[in-house]
Design a protein around this motif. Structure first.
Motif, short mmCIF file in Angstrom:
data_model
loop_
_atom_site.label_atom_id
_atom_site.label_comp_id
_atom_site.label_asym_id
_atom_site.label_seq_id
_atom_site.Cartn_x
_atom_site.Cartn_y
_atom_site.Cartn_z
N VAL A 1 4.96 4.39 -5.69
CA VAL A 1 4.46 5.75 -5.87
C VAL A 1 4.76 6.74 -4.74
O VAL A 1 4.42 7.96 -4.88
CB VAL A 1 2.78 5.86 -5.88
N VAL A 2 5.47 6.37 -3.80
CA VAL A 2 6.25 7.16 -2.79
C VAL A 2 7.51 7.37 -3.04
O VAL A 2 8.43 6.18 -2.72
CB VAL A 2 5.89 6.56 -1.43
N ARG A 3 8.27 8.20 -3.46
CA ARG A 3 9.66 8.28 -3.92
C ARG A 3 10.11 9.66 -3.53
O ARG A 3 9.59 10.73 -3.37
CB ARG A 3 9.88 8.05 -5.34
N SER B 1 0.98 -1.14 0.23
CA SER B 1 -0.03 -0.13 -0.11
C SER B 1 0.85 1.31 0.06
O SER B 1 1.92 1.33 0.25
CB SER B 1 -0.89 -0.04 1.22
N ALA B 2 0.31 2.22 -0.33
CA ALA B 2 1.19 3.73 -0.33
C ALA B 2 1.43 3.76 1.13
O ALA B 2 2.57 4.50 1.30
CB ALA B 2 0.19 4.81 -0.88
N GLU B 3 0.52 3.47 2.12
CA GLU B 3 0.92 3.53 3.62
C GLU B 3 2.34 3.14 3.85
O GLU B 3 3.03 3.51 4.36
CB GLU B 3 -0.03 3.48 4.38
N ALA B 4 2.35 1.73 3.44
CA ALA B 4 3.74 1.14 3.67
C ALA B 4 4.87 1.75 2.85
O ALA B 4 5.89 1.70 3.61
CB ALA B 4 3.38 -0.33 3.30
N GLN B 5 4.52 2.02 1.79
CA GLN B 5 5.75 2.87 0.91
C GLN B 5 6.29 4.15 1.77
O GLN B 5 7.28 4.41 1.83
CB GLN B 5 5.26 3.02 -0.58
N VAL B 6 5.25 4.76 2.32
CA VAL B 6 5.66 5.78 3.26
C VAL B 6 6.46 5.45 4.36
O VAL B 6 7.52 6.25 4.71
CB VAL B 6 4.25 6.63 3.56
#
Length: 382
Positions: A284-286, A184-189
């Motif tokens: 998507v988190v970079r 998820s985007a949350e985990a990528q954050v």
């Protein structure tokens, strides 16, 4: 909580392996976060270190202070992107639970020792801790976290490709975490917040330890301009305040860049919901490419001047020997492990099964306890 369409909605959670009634006052992800904070493994992070061994000084970061810092950065980024802050915080707080004593040095030692028995991986060990080794609840082993939190712990650094490490493979058979996709985007954050936190606090810890000086770090990208900005606003500031003001600006540059870059990537992705983010073939988190290149220069400096500093390398040799001698001792003398572990020992059939029990025990040790046990059992032959 106003969530973006691509955020993880707790009301749409895939639930827990063992079904439980919903909490009256807390969302599922809040509940996960609280269970992580109250776990034994989380408390033990207080006496596990990143680079320096625990007893060297009260000012250096431990895994616990690092995890709290990561969670703070992660909540800030998640909130700015419209993501679920509670899930992001839960993953951030749990991301280091599987690390053994003595930081990456201890992990390297355990990886070598466990090579004949399926290996050792700290992310897989974190899953093992939160699904099996924490034994406090009446209805289940582990913490019975939601699917989304478990997914984030398992693959916050990206899809898990190739052979699955021990611990993760076993759990995934009974509770599919879709390991081949992005998280998820949350985990990528949470993963990017980890990068931001350790790069910044390793600079500060290295300065405090005298491994390098302020003039030396002022030659680095991002860091040098931050010091220059402080000097322009606060000329003649004493060195401690000057350093603090500069490094907090370094934090700000990195956080702002992640937010700006990720906001653009999320908009361009066309993600309609949280699953759409997982199904993308890219994160998507970079960081932006220019800032990432500057961070790589900072990391290269830290690697040569801190992680491979002579004093640190000398300590690595010493603590590697501690792990290398404790492991075979318990393999040969499993009865010397605490009473709480004897049921696991009795169930272990064969060398590999016993090695897993010993690895779980040694990996759970704090730096301090590992040193004490080594002195008692190996040096003193107690």
């Amino acid at each position: 909580m106003n969530l973006a369409r691509y955020a993880c909605d707790p009301a749409a959670s895939r639930g827990r392996l063992h079904e439980e009634a919903m909490s009256t006052f807390r969302s599922p992800f809040q509940r996960d976060r609280d269970r992580i904070i109250h776990s034994s493994a989380f408390r033990r992070l207080k006496h596990k270190t990143q680079v320096f061994v625990e007893h060297e000084g009260d000012y250096f970061r431990t895994r616990l202070t690092h995890s709290i810092e990561v969670a703070q950065v992660a909540r800030t980024i998640a909130g700015s992107l419209g993501l679920n802050q509670e899930l992001t915080e839960a993953v951030a707080l749990a991301h280091d639970l599987g690390h053994p004593p003595f930081g990456h040095t201890g992990e390297d030692a355990l990886q070598a020792l466990m090579a004949p028995h399926g290996g050792f991986d700290h992310n897989a060990q974190a899953i093992r801790i939160v699904t099996a080794l924490e034994r406090h609840y009446a209805g289940f082993d582990g913490l019975n976290l939601t699917w989304e939190t478990l997914e984030g712990i398992a693959k916050h650094n990206g899809p898990v490709l190739g052979p699955l490490p021990y611990g993760l493979e076993e759990y995934n058979r009974i509770h599919d975490l879709e390991l081949r996709t992005h998280a998820s985007a949350e985990a990528q954050v949470a993963a990017l917040a980890d990068d931001i936190a350790y790069n910044n606090h390793d600079l500060l810890d290295g300065l405090r330890a005298g491994l390098f000086t302020d003039p030396e770090v002022e030659t680095l990208p991002i860091v040098g301009p931050a010091y220059a900005e402080v000097d322009a606003v606060w000329p003649g500031l004493d060195h401690k305040r000057r350093r603090h003001e500069a490094l907090r600006r370094v934090f700000g540059v990195m956080v702002t860049d992640v937010i700006d870059t990720s906001r653009r990537l999320l908009a361009e992705s066309g993600a309609r919901d949280a699953q759409s983010v997982r199904d993308l073939r890219h994160s998507v988190v970079r960081f932006s490419t220019p800032v990432w290149q500057e961070i790589e220069a900072i990391r290269a400096f830290l690697f040569s001047r801190m992680y491979r500093a002579p004093s640190v390398m000398e300590e690595r040799v010493r603590v590697t020997r501690v792990v290398e001698e404790l492991f075979p001792f318990f393999m040969g003398n499993p009865g010397r492990m605490p009473a709480a572990w004897q049921e696991d020992v009795a169930r272990a059939e064969g060398a590999t099964a016993l090695a897993r029990v010993v690895a779980d025990y040694v990996a759970g040790m704090t730096d301090r306890f590992a040193l004490q046990e080594h002195a008692r059992l190996i040096v003193g032959r107690g």
